[in-house]
Scaffold this motif. Structure first.
Motif, PDB file in Angstrom:
ATOM      1  N   GLU A 162     -35.012  36.932 -13.557  1.00 13.11           N
ATOM      2  CA  GLU A 162     -35.595  36.495 -14.822  1.00 13.11           C
ATOM      3  C   GLU A 162     -35.580  34.984 -14.986  1.00 13.11           C
ATOM      4  OE1 GLU A 162     -33.359  38.887 -17.700  1.00 13.11           O
ATOM      5  OE2 GLU A 162     -35.261  39.847 -18.188  1.00 13.11           O
ATOM      6  N   SER A 163     -34.534  34.319 -14.515  1.00 12.75           N
ATOM      7  CA  SER A 163     -34.423  32.872 -14.697  1.00 12.75           C
ATOM      8  C   SER A 163     -35.483  32.114 -13.914  1.00 12.75           C
ATOM      9  CB  SER A 163     -33.030  32.389 -14.284  1.00 12.75           C
ATOM     10  OG  SER A 163     -32.809  32.645 -12.906  1.00 12.75           O
ATOM     11  N   LEU A 164     -36.102  32.775 -12.929  1.00 13.96           N
ATOM     12  CA  LEU A 164     -37.107  32.108 -12.103  1.00 13.96           C
ATOM     13  C   LEU A 164     -38.533  32.510 -12.476  1.00 13.96           C
ATOM     14  CD1 LEU A 164     -35.361  32.392  -8.616  1.00 13.96           C
ATOM     15  CD2 LEU A 164     -35.370  30.446 -10.183  1.00 13.96           C
ATOM     16  N   ASP A 165     -38.691  33.244 -13.586  1.00 15.03           N
ATOM     17  CA  ASP A 165     -40.033  33.631 -14.032  1.00 15.03           C
ATOM     18  C   ASP A 165     -40.888  32.387 -14.237  1.00 15.03           C
ATOM     19  OD1 ASP A 165     -39.380  36.267 -13.984  1.00 15.03           O
ATOM     20  OD2 ASP A 165     -39.115  36.491 -16.145  1.00 15.03           O
ATOM     21  N   GLY A 166     -42.093  32.403 -13.673  1.00 18.69           N
ATOM     22  CA  GLY A 166     -43.009  31.285 -13.834  1.00 18.69           C
ATOM     23  C   GLY A 166     -42.872  30.200 -12.788  1.00 18.69           C
ATOM     24  N   LEU A 167     -41.885  30.305 -11.909  1.00 16.72           N
ATOM     25  CA  LEU A 167     -41.695  29.293 -10.871  1.00 16.72           C
ATOM     26  C   LEU A 167     -42.863  29.327  -9.890  1.00 16.72           C
ATOM     27  CD1 LEU A 167     -39.677  27.196  -9.615  1.00 16.72           C
ATOM     28  CD2 LEU A 167     -38.825  29.088  -8.213  1.00 16.72           C
ATOM     29  N   GLN A 168     -43.404  28.151  -9.566  1.00 17.63           N
ATOM     30  CA  GLN A 168     -44.513  28.061  -8.621  1.00 17.63           C
ATOM     31  C   GLN A 168     -44.091  27.204  -7.432  1.00 17.63           C
ATOM     32  OE1 GLN A 168     -48.218  26.867 -10.424  1.00 17.63           O
ATOM     33  NE2 GLN A 168     -48.015  28.331 -12.111  1.00 17.63           N
ATOM     34  N   VAL A 169     -44.370  27.701  -6.229  1.00 15.51           N
ATOM     35  CA  VAL A 169     -43.992  26.999  -5.007  1.00 15.51           C
ATOM     36  C   VAL A 169     -45.175  26.985  -4.042  1.00 15.51           C
ATOM     37  CG1 VAL A 169     -41.573  27.661  -5.250  1.00 15.51           C
ATOM     38  CG2 VAL A 169     -43.116  29.109  -3.920  1.00 15.51           C
ATOM     39  N   LYS A 170     -45.073  26.169  -3.020  1.00 16.65           N
ATOM     40  CA  LYS A 170     -46.063  26.180  -1.950  1.00 16.65           C
ATOM     41  C   LYS A 170     -45.338  26.055  -0.617  1.00 16.65           C
ATOM     42  CE  LYS A 170     -47.162  21.202  -1.865  1.00 16.65           C
ATOM     43  NZ  LYS A 170     -48.243  20.214  -1.973  1.00 16.65           N
ATOM     44  N   GLY A 171     -46.067  26.350   0.455  1.00 17.31           N
ATOM     45  CA  GLY A 171     -45.454  26.353   1.773  1.00 17.31           C
ATOM     46  C   GLY A 171     -45.219  27.771   2.262  1.00 17.31           C
ATOM     47  N   LYS A 172     -44.484  27.895   3.352  1.00 18.50           N
ATOM     48  CA  LYS A 172     -44.215  29.196   3.938  1.00 18.50           C
ATOM     49  C   LYS A 172     -42.724  29.356   4.222  1.00 18.50           C
ATOM     50  CE  LYS A 172     -48.759  29.818   6.054  1.00 18.50           C
ATOM     51  NZ  LYS A 172     -49.517  30.144   7.286  1.00 18.50           N
ATOM     52  N   ILE A 173     -42.299  30.602   4.382  1.00 14.42           N
ATOM     53  CA  ILE A 173     -40.908  30.897   4.709  1.00 14.42           C
ATOM     54  C   ILE A 173     -40.861  32.078   5.673  1.00 14.42           C
ATOM     55  CG2 ILE A 173     -39.902  30.033   2.558  1.00 14.42           C
ATOM     56  CD1 ILE A 173     -39.825  32.912   1.554  1.00 14.42           C
ATOM     57  N   LYS A 174     -39.761  32.176   6.402  1.00 20.35           N
ATOM     58  CA  LYS A 174     -39.488  33.371   7.194  1.00 20.35           C
ATOM     59  C   LYS A 174     -38.007  33.696   7.068  1.00 20.35           C
ATOM     60  CE  LYS A 174     -38.343  31.661  11.837  1.00 20.35           C
ATOM     61  NZ  LYS A 174     -38.674  31.769  13.273  1.00 20.35           N
ATOM     62  N   TYR A 175     -37.650  34.928   7.370  1.00 15.83           N
ATOM     63  CA  TYR A 175     -36.259  35.352   7.160  1.00 15.83           C
ATOM     64  C   TYR A 175     -35.799  36.247   8.307  1.00 15.83           C
ATOM     65  CZ  TYR A 175     -32.082  37.389   5.099  1.00 15.83           C
ATOM     66  OH  TYR A 175     -30.795  37.787   4.871  1.00 15.83           O
ATOM     67  N   ASP A 176     -34.524  36.070   8.696  1.00 16.45           N
ATOM     68  CA  ASP A 176     -33.896  36.912   9.709  1.00 16.45           C
ATOM     69  C   ASP A 176     -32.454  37.193   9.317  1.00 16.45           C
ATOM     70  OD1 ASP A 176     -35.722  37.292  12.193  1.00 16.45           O
ATOM     71  OD2 ASP A 176     -35.971  35.186  11.652  1.00 16.45           O
ATOM     72  N   LEU A 177     -32.057  38.454   9.447  1.00 14.81           N
ATOM     73  CA  LEU A 177     -30.669  38.854   9.195  1.00 14.81           C
ATOM     74  C   LEU A 177     -30.223  39.771  10.322  1.00 14.81           C
ATOM     75  CD1 LEU A 177     -28.878  39.910   6.007  1.00 14.81           C
ATOM     76  CD2 LEU A 177     -28.988  41.580   7.848  1.00 14.81           C
ATOM     77  N   ASN A 178     -28.968  39.601  10.727  1.00 12.44           N
ATOM     78  CA  ASN A 178     -28.394  40.445  11.767  1.00 12.44           C
ATOM     79  C   ASN A 178     -26.966  40.811  11.388  1.00 12.44           C
ATOM     80  OD1 ASN A 178     -27.944  41.816  14.169  1.00 12.44           O
ATOM     81  ND2 ASN A 178     -27.363  39.977  15.283  1.00 12.44           N
ATOM     82  N   PHE A 179     -26.700  42.105  11.321  1.00 12.51           N
ATOM     83  CA  PHE A 179     -25.359  42.603  10.968  1.00 12.51           C
ATOM     84  C   PHE A 179     -25.000  43.707  11.951  1.00 12.51           C
ATOM     85  CE2 PHE A 179     -22.531  45.614   8.939  1.00 12.51           C
ATOM     86  CZ  PHE A 179     -21.600  44.805   8.299  1.00 12.51           C
ATOM     87  N   TYR A 180     -23.804  43.594  12.561  1.00 11.85           N
ATOM     88  CA  TYR A 180     -23.338  44.598  13.523  1.00 11.85           C
ATOM     89  C   TYR A 180     -21.841  44.806  13.333  1.00 11.85           C
ATOM     90  CZ  TYR A 180     -22.376  46.959  17.974  1.00 11.85           C
ATOM     91  OH  TYR A 180     -21.980  47.860  18.918  1.00 11.85           O
ATOM     92  N   LEU A 181     -21.447  46.046  13.089  1.00  9.88           N
ATOM     93  CA  LEU A 181     -20.038  46.359  12.881  1.00  9.88           C
ATOM     94  C   LEU A 181     -19.676  47.623  13.639  1.00  9.88           C
ATOM     95  CD1 LEU A 181     -17.257  46.160  11.522  1.00  9.88           C
ATOM     96  CD2 LEU A 181     -18.224  47.338   9.551  1.00  9.88           C
ATOM     97  N   ASP A 182     -18.765  47.475  14.588  1.00  6.88           N
ATOM     98  CA  ASP A 182     -18.171  48.610  15.288  1.00  6.88           C
ATOM     99  C   ASP A 182     -16.847  48.909  14.599  1.00  6.88           C
ATOM    100  OD1 ASP A 182     -16.845  50.361  17.005  1.00  6.88           O
ATOM    101  OD2 ASP A 182     -17.706  49.472  18.805  1.00  6.88           O
ATOM    102  N   SER A 183     -16.733  50.098  14.006  1.00  6.56           N
ATOM    103  CA  SER A 183     -15.552  50.429  13.208  1.00  6.56           C
ATOM    104  C   SER A 183     -14.269  50.401  14.018  1.00  6.56           C
ATOM    105  CB  SER A 183     -15.727  51.805  12.560  1.00  6.56           C
ATOM    106  OG  SER A 183     -15.891  52.802  13.563  1.00  6.56           O
ATOM    107  N   SER A 184     -14.360  50.546  15.338  1.00  6.81           N
ATOM    108  CA  SER A 184     -13.151  50.524  16.171  1.00  6.81           C
ATOM    109  C   SER A 184     -12.655  49.102  16.415  1.00  6.81           C
ATOM    110  CB  SER A 184     -13.422  51.204  17.517  1.00  6.81           C
ATOM    111  OG  SER A 184     -14.383  50.476  18.268  1.00  6.81           O
ATOM    112  N   THR A 185     -13.539  48.105  16.273  1.00  7.71           N
ATOM    113  CA  THR A 185     -13.155  46.691  16.466  1.00  7.71           C
ATOM    114  C   THR A 185     -13.777  45.844  15.355  1.00  7.71           C
ATOM    115  OG1 THR A 185     -15.051  46.360  17.953  1.00  7.71           O
ATOM    116  CG2 THR A 185     -12.909  46.882  18.967  1.00  7.71           C
ATOM    117  N   PRO A 186     -13.332  46.002  14.105  1.00  2.15           N
ATOM    118  CA  PRO A 186     -13.962  45.288  12.980  1.00  2.15           C
ATOM    119  C   PRO A 186     -13.897  43.769  13.090  1.00  2.15           C
ATOM    120  CG  PRO A 186     -11.908  46.338  12.303  1.00  2.15           C
ATOM    121  CD  PRO A 186     -12.228  46.857  13.663  1.00  2.15           C
TER     122      PRO A 186
END
Length: 715
Positions: free
Chosen positions: A365-389
């Protein structure tokens, strides 16, 4: 090319004809016998099924009348299903079921038709009892009896086939009533007045709670090709689920939900299901998600689900669409030999404004009306082996390309660059307005704050503040590890930037939406250099909670020591940094004569050694100012005798607690040296007392201290 003529001897032709003739005669004879005996066979099968239901599930099944109607169609009347010692689960007045003969020869039971007239399914929940708990009983038995290795891909294949085989070519249902009675407080009923399948076309009409709403489930079914396309909607209104709101305090509604299965077959050793799921105008409201309605206008996922021998996965070829934005998810849960959790998200470079517009309404809600230009990309990587946290992997990167803010929306993220008014809250109520600027006599510019305090606080709370861009991946990774080991949330990964944004710009609700909004605002500020690091730290030091109704370093240094912030020595700086995670127990750290209690000394030495190694303070063998910290005399009269006991945990709880500048769980130092879980509570809650510890607690704290030292040295 002309093929050569093959001459088959007449005797072979004659022999083959005889064999075929004999075979047909045998089939006809067996068929005739089976046909004549089919009523008896049907009764035997029904009796066997009833006995098995009673033995395995504790179900009493009664059928008033059953017989064949045609070659492969069974007609039954007056059917009832009653779980042992429970309410009646189901009754059917009239039911006709037809099966396909050819698949039956190979052991597959595929339905050709279903006709049902006047039936009822009644689910009753009474406290911890339900007339569906026979299912759990069977599951426990299966789990106990099943010693063989489970192949999830085979299970998925078999279950899906069983479901598809039970979809008839033709169906006609009339007046099938489903009721839910939950502890006699919540009652629901769904009356399917008509439901038909004709040549694969599904049509249905469902009346909800009388005539409160009329629902439809329509679509196209092709079970032989393992395909379906089904849509769920209501007449002239949204589909609403008031039961969830009454039972789980969750508001949920939507215009339409569409589910499509395009194919289902083996891909190597894995069973692959390809399809899509979409929703229009989905509305969700839950106090843990957000304090307001969240509306998803248009969402769709094209999904490739893989079920392997020991895992379930959403393949990276899947795509989630939110309006004009798209992201590729990869989710995998491996069950054996160890439980492994994998999450990957990848969003190709795309228009930043399209991504911003794609966010659900009400989420930011606090960002309602915000205008931007340009481009973005996103990457996330999460890996959890319960035997070796401890080997957990975590990376997250939102990368901008020529990104720029064109126009502010509801909130100006640069407002704190000038004088502004900050309002702290206690238990959801505003305490007082604090001007962050020169007109406030307690306001202290960064240049007038002792480096002893600045260095101590940054060392304990956010050592890489000046170099990170709002987030510290390693800190977040370690928080995941610790929280997984403890099986609960005990440590956060918040930086000073995140804490500042949370308190200055956002509401005090502890919701997922507010946390997501906090992360996005921090990224906008840090990556666009909207506020300098110096200004952020200056504001942080001037609004931080440091005691009961004490905010900012100016108020704290005068309250505890009768000094200005520029006069703080190394011991006073370390002490004030120590109380930040749990400011309301600051007074409990002093003895009756105004000196610090002995249990604080290891903390001072630990913190002091780290600061000395970094060149932030001279090396000291006496305790880095511990013995020079003296509470001002005007406050000593409020201290209890040193022999008294107080439960300091009573002063800072997670429930309805005031918002603090740091998560209580983030800083381990105070838990190591200043908190006891076994102290008793006194009624005098406004005075200080000693924190008594058991030998077991002290040993545990020493072990944790050594672990932290090794961890710091490794970093």
């Amino acid at each position: 090319m002309r093929l050569p003529k093959i001459n088959i001897p007449k005797k072979y032709i004659k022999t083959g004809a005889w064999v075929l003739g004999v075979f047909l005669v045998i089939i006809i004879i067996l068929g005739s016998v089976a046909y004549s005996k089919r009523e008896a066979l049907l009764k035997q099968m029904i009796a066997k099924a009833i006995k098995k239901a009673d033995t395995d599930y504790g179900l009493a099944i009664k059928i008033g009348n059953a017989g064949f109607n045609g070659l492969s169609t069974v007609h039954m009347k007056d059917i009832s299903v009653v779980p042992k010692d429970r309410d009646t689960l189901s009754t059917v007045a009239d039911l006709t079921i037809g099966v396909k003969l050819f698949p039956l020869l190979f052991g597959d039971v595929k339905l050709a038709e279903i006709a049902l007239n006047s039936g009822k399914v009644n689910v009753v929940l009474k406290d911890s009892l339900t007339n569906l708990d026979f299912i759990l009983k069977r599951k426990k038995k299966d789990k106990k009896d099943n010693k063989a290795k489970i192949d999830l891909s085979e299970i998925a294949h078999d279950v899906l086939n069983q479901v598809l085989n039970k979809i008839p070519d033709d169906m006609e249902m009339k007046d099938l009533l489903f009721t839910l009675n939950d502890n006699d407080t919540a009652k629901l009923n769904f009356l399917t007045t008509t439901a038909t399948i004709d040549g694969g076309d599904l049509k249905s009409t469902i009346l909800v709670n009388g005539r409160e709403a009329t629902w439809h489930i329509d679509g196209k079914l092709k079970p032989g090709k393992k395909q379906m396309d089904v849509i769920f909607f209501a007449d002239g209104q949204k589909v609403e689920l008031p039961y969830l709101e009454n039972k789980l305090h969750t508001k949920l509604s939507f215009d339409t939900v569409r589910t499509e299965m395009k194919s289902a077959d083996y891909s190597g050793d894995n069973f692959k299901i390809t399809g899509s799921w979409s929703v229009k105008n989905l509305l969700i409201n839950h106090p843990k998600i957000a304090s307001n309605d969240i509306v998803v206008k248009d969402a769709k996922i094209d999904a490739d689900m893989l079920i392997g021998p020991n895992f379930v996965a959403l393949d990276s070829t899947s795509t989630v669409f939110l309006k004009d934005a798209a992201i590729h998810p990869y989710l995998k849960y491996t069950l054996t030999p160890n439980k492994i959790y994998e999450v990957k998200l990848h969003a190709d470079e795309q228009d930043a404004q399209a991504v911003l517009n794609a966010f659900p309404e009400g989420l930011f809600e606090s960002l309602d009306g915000l205008q931007v230009k340009g481009k973005i990309k996103y990457d996330l990587n999460f890996y959890l082996d319960s035997s070796t946290p401890d080997s957990l992997k975590f990376t997250s990167a939102l990368t901008p390309y020529n990104f720029k803010i064109v126009k502010w929306g509801k909130l100006n993220l640069q407002k704190i660059n000038d004088t502004f008014v900050y309002t702290p809250y206690e238990y959801g109520k505003p305490m007082r307005d604090i001007t962050i600027g020169p007109s406030n006599p307690n306001y202290t510019p960064l240049s007038e704050i002792s480096s002893n305090f600045k260095n101590a606080l940054l060392t304990s709370e956010d050592p890489s503040f000046y170099t990170h861009k709002g987030f510290v991946e390693e800190s977040i990774r370690k928080s995941f590890v610790i929280n997984f080991k403890e099986k609960k949330f005990v440590r956060g990964g918040s930086t000073i930037s995140m804490q500042l944004v949370k308190n200055v710009f956002l509401s005090r609700q502890k919701t997922l939406a507010r946390k997501a909004e906090e992360i996005l605002i921090v990224w906008l500020i840090e990556n666009n250099h909207l506020i300098s690091k110096q200004r952020m730290l200056e504001v942080y030091f001037n609004i931080i909670e440091m005691g009961k109704n004490i905010y900012g370093i100016g108020e704290a240094s005068r309250q505890y020591f009768g000094k200005s912030p520029s006069q703080l020595n190394i011991g006073e700086g370390i002490f004030l940094a120590n109380i930040v995670p749990r400011p309301k127990i600051a007074m409990f750290k002093f003895r009756g004569d105004g000196g610090l209690k002995d249990y604080m000394l290891p903390y001072f030495r630990y913190m002091g050694r780290i600061m000395a190694k970094r060149g932030l303070t001279p090396a000291d063998t006496s305790g880095y100012g511990f013995y020079n910290v003296r509470l001002r005399e005007g406050l000593r009269r409020y201290l209890l005798p040193d022999s008294a006991k107080v439960d300091t945990a009573a002063f800072d709880t997670d429930t309805d607690a005031p918002v603090k500048m740091q998560d209580e769980s983030k800083n381990l130092f105070d838990r190591l040296f200043g908190r006891s879980k076994k102290d008793t509570t006194t009624k005098q809650l406004t005075v200080q007392d000693t924190v008594k510890k058991t030998r077991k607690e002290l040993r545990r704290e020493r072990r944790e201290k050594r672990r932290l030292e090794k961890e710091k040295e490794a970093n």
